[in-house]
Design a protein around this motif. Structure first.
Motif, PDB file in Angstrom:
ATOM      1  N   ASP A 195       6.011  -8.945  -7.471  1.00  0.00           N
ATOM      2  CA  ASP A 195       6.114  -9.129  -6.446  1.00  0.00           C
ATOM      3  C   ASP A 195       5.936  -7.719  -5.458  1.00  0.00           C
ATOM      4  N   ALA A 196       5.304  -7.020  -5.926  1.00  0.00           N
ATOM      5  CA  ALA A 196       4.502  -5.685  -5.538  1.00  0.00           C
ATOM      6  C   ALA A 196       3.189  -5.811  -4.318  1.00  0.00           C
ATOM      7  N   PRO A 197       2.926  -4.717  -3.646  1.00  0.00           N
ATOM      8  CA  PRO A 197       1.532  -4.935  -3.605  1.00  0.00           C
ATOM      9  C   PRO A 197       0.093  -3.924  -4.002  1.00  0.00           C
ATOM     10  N   ALA A 198      -0.692  -4.820  -3.852  1.00  0.00           N
ATOM     11  CA  ALA A 198      -1.997  -5.387  -4.733  1.00  0.00           C
ATOM     12  C   ALA A 198      -2.214  -3.508  -5.002  1.00  0.00           C
ATOM     13  N   PRO A 199      -2.294  -2.645  -5.998  1.00  0.00           N
ATOM     14  CA  PRO A 199      -2.915  -1.162  -5.782  1.00  0.00           C
ATOM     15  C   PRO A 199      -4.060  -1.329  -5.175  1.00  0.00           C
ATOM     16  N   ASN A 200      -4.710   0.246  -5.094  1.00  0.00           N
ATOM     17  CA  ASN A 200      -5.839  -0.108  -4.616  1.00  0.00           C
ATOM     18  C   ASN A 200      -7.092  -0.182  -5.938  1.00  0.00           C
ATOM     19  N   ILE A 201      -6.673   0.499  -6.579  1.00  0.00           N
ATOM     20  CA  ILE A 201      -7.432   1.416  -8.126  1.00  0.00           C
ATOM     21  C   ILE A 201      -6.286   1.613  -8.921  1.00  0.00           C
ATOM     22  N   VAL A 202      -6.511   0.720 -10.448  1.00  0.00           N
ATOM     23  CA  VAL A 202      -5.832   0.620 -11.725  1.00  0.00           C
ATOM     24  C   VAL A 202      -6.537   1.496 -12.163  1.00  0.00           C
ATOM     25  N   VAL A 203      -6.041   2.324 -13.354  1.00  0.00           N
ATOM     26  CA  VAL A 203      -6.731   3.205 -14.734  1.00  0.00           C
ATOM     27  C   VAL A 203      -5.478   2.893 -15.195  1.00  0.00           C
ATOM     28  N   THR A 204      -7.212   2.806 -16.496  1.00  0.00           N
ATOM     29  CA  THR A 204      -6.201   1.611 -17.390  1.00  0.00           C
ATOM     30  C   THR A 204      -6.109   2.856 -18.519  1.00  0.00           C
ATOM     31  N   ASN A 205      -6.072   3.460 -19.104  1.00  0.00           N
ATOM     32  CA  ASN A 205      -5.954   3.789 -21.352  1.00  0.00           C
ATOM     33  C   ASN A 205      -6.345   2.413 -21.969  1.00  0.00           C
ATOM     34  N   LYS A 206      -7.846   2.171 -21.909  1.00  0.00           N
ATOM     35  CA  LYS A 206      -8.433   1.698 -23.385  1.00  0.00           C
ATOM     36  C   LYS A 206      -7.212   0.386 -24.329  1.00  0.00           C
ATOM     37  N   THR A 207      -6.966   2.344 -24.974  1.00  0.00           N
ATOM     38  CA  THR A 207      -6.448   1.684 -26.856  1.00  0.00           C
ATOM     39  C   THR A 207      -4.817   1.332 -26.196  1.00  0.00           C
ATOM     40  N   ASN A 208      -3.937   1.624 -25.407  1.00  0.00           N
ATOM     41  CA  ASN A 208      -2.608   1.188 -24.768  1.00  0.00           C
ATOM     42  C   ASN A 208      -2.158   0.215 -23.842  1.00  0.00           C
ATOM     43  N   GLY A 209      -2.791   0.172 -23.217  1.00  0.00           N
ATOM     44  CA  GLY A 209      -2.872  -0.335 -21.598  1.00  0.00           C
ATOM     45  C   GLY A 209      -2.042   0.222 -20.809  1.00  0.00           C
ATOM     46  N   HIS A 210      -1.441   1.492 -21.333  1.00  0.00           N
ATOM     47  CA  HIS A 210      -0.483   2.449 -19.663  1.00  0.00           C
ATOM     48  C   HIS A 210      -1.560   2.532 -19.262  1.00  0.00           C
ATOM     49  N   ALA A 211      -1.175   2.559 -17.440  1.00  0.00           N
ATOM     50  CA  ALA A 211      -2.068   2.507 -16.515  1.00  0.00           C
ATOM     51  C   ALA A 211      -1.620   3.092 -15.463  1.00  0.00           C
ATOM     52  N   HIS A 212      -2.601   4.348 -14.654  1.00  0.00           N
ATOM     53  CA  HIS A 212      -2.197   4.624 -13.433  1.00  0.00           C
ATOM     54  C   HIS A 212      -2.122   3.453 -12.295  1.00  0.00           C
ATOM     55  N   LEU A 213      -1.573   3.670 -11.803  1.00  0.00           N
ATOM     56  CA  LEU A 213      -1.924   2.921  -9.909  1.00  0.00           C
ATOM     57  C   LEU A 213      -1.794   3.526  -9.031  1.00  0.00           C
ATOM     58  N   PHE A 214      -2.992   3.539  -8.616  1.00  0.00           N
ATOM     59  CA  PHE A 214      -3.088   3.881  -6.652  1.00  0.00           C
ATOM     60  C   PHE A 214      -3.400   3.476  -5.819  1.00  0.00           C
ATOM     61  N   TYR A 215      -1.796   3.855  -4.901  1.00  0.00           N
ATOM     62  CA  TYR A 215      -1.942   3.130  -3.024  1.00  0.00           C
ATOM     63  C   TYR A 215      -2.842   4.264  -2.426  1.00  0.00           C
ATOM     64  N   GLY A 216      -3.926   3.573  -1.818  1.00  0.00           N
ATOM     65  CA  GLY A 216      -4.387   4.706  -0.966  1.00  0.00           C
ATOM     66  C   GLY A 216      -3.850   4.311   0.766  1.00  0.00           C
ATOM     67  N   LEU A 217      -3.785   5.453   1.009  1.00  0.00           N
ATOM     68  CA  LEU A 217      -3.134   5.706   2.675  1.00  0.00           C
ATOM     69  C   LEU A 217      -4.789   5.816   3.560  1.00  0.00           C
ATOM     70  N   ASP A 218      -4.600   5.010   4.640  1.00  0.00           N
ATOM     71  CA  ASP A 218      -5.355   5.182   5.665  1.00  0.00           C
ATOM     72  C   ASP A 218      -4.800   6.198   6.705  1.00  0.00           C
ATOM     73  N   TYR A 219      -3.884   6.552   6.858  1.00  0.00           N
ATOM     74  CA  TYR A 219      -3.948   7.932   6.941  1.00  0.00           C
ATOM     75  C   TYR A 219      -3.109   9.255   6.574  1.00  0.00           C
ATOM     76  N   PRO A 220      -3.186  10.215   6.155  1.00  0.00           N
ATOM     77  CA  PRO A 220      -2.208  10.780   4.905  1.00  0.00           C
ATOM     78  C   PRO A 220      -1.253  11.358   5.916  1.00  0.00           C
ATOM     79  N   VAL A 221      -0.027  12.132   4.664  1.00  0.00           N
ATOM     80  CA  VAL A 221       0.968  12.828   4.820  1.00  0.00           C
ATOM     81  C   VAL A 221       0.624  14.021   4.864  1.00  0.00           C
ATOM     82  N   PHE A 222       1.188  14.710   6.265  1.00  0.00           N
ATOM     83  CA  PHE A 222       0.792  16.095   6.211  1.00  0.00           C
ATOM     84  C   PHE A 222       2.118  17.015   5.462  1.00  0.00           C
ATOM     85  N   TYR A 223       1.892  17.777   4.952  1.00  0.00           N
ATOM     86  CA  TYR A 223       2.728  18.487   4.125  1.00  0.00           C
ATOM     87  C   TYR A 223       2.965  19.929   4.739  1.00  0.00           C
TER      88      TYR A 223
END
Length: 221
Positions: free
Chosen positions: A75-103
């Protein structure tokens, strides 16, 4: 590379356009990180998705074979980008913000606290690696090496993302959770509260003395 569909191209163009001019990057962590001009950095397998002062991408490291699709069952929000390792299926899920948070210094703390809280909640919901440093991510521009999939083609409002998690336990605390947005942010947030009062013990002493105190305290955290 394969011909991109318009929504796919738009999302990947957005990723590239918001990279810093000389991002950290690497093809192998065994040989460390380098800062390279963006034209060279985007050719590397792993790249720095955010700048030090702007957090536009919230990235999650998921080390299981079903990482690229089981976010739906959680029940998680849909990621914008999913980048998956083809060998083991491990992935990085990217959620993009329409306005960045400044630090950067002088900016409002409230958006940062909300982002840290959302990050804390999504890490738990996605069962992502809580120790992931978030400085470097699988490069979605290298779709010749990684499996890259665009799920959501519109960036998120941070408040919308917060609706997917229960913030009640987090916001009840005096401060946002220590965990969130990587080890560097966690260390900064831990140290700064100590430093506000701890600096008084170093008045009249050298900067190196205060720096030594910070290093010692950081080792404790």
């Amino acid at each position: 590379m394969a011909v991109l569909q318009p929504d796919r191209a738009q999302q990947l163009d957005l990723f590239r356009e918001n990279l810093r001019p000389h991002p950290f990057c690497t093809d192998s962590f065994q040989f460390g990180l380098k800062r390279l001009p963006i034209a060279d950095a985007i050719k590397r397998l792993n790249i720095e998705p955010n700048t030090p002062t702007e957090k536009r991408w919230m990235v999650y490291d998921i080390d299981r074979p079903t990482a690229s699709f089981d976010w739906e069952d959680m029940d998680a929000p849909a990621p914008n980008i999913v980048v998956t390792n083809k060998t083991n299926g491990h992935a990085h899920l990217f959620y993009g913000l329409d306005y960045p948070v400044f630090y950067n210094p002088g900016t409002k703390d409230k958006p940062r606290k909300l982002q840290r809280s959302v990050d804390f909640g999504l890490t738990a919901k996605l069962e992502a690696d809580p120790g992931y440093g978030k400085l470097i991510a699988k490069n979605p521009l290298r779709d010749d090496f990684w499996k890259v999939k665009i799920i959501q083609d519109k960036p998120y409002d941070l408040k919308l993302l917060s609706e997917y998690i229960d913030l009640s336990e987090i916001t009840r605390r005096r401060n946002a959770p220590i965990m969130g947005l990587g080890r560097n942010c966690s260390l900064f947030d831990s140290l700064r509260y100590w430093a506000y009062s701890g600096v008084r013990n170093y008045w009249g002493k050298s900067y190196n003395s205060f720096l030594g105190g910070l290093v010692h305290q950081g080792a404790i955290f």
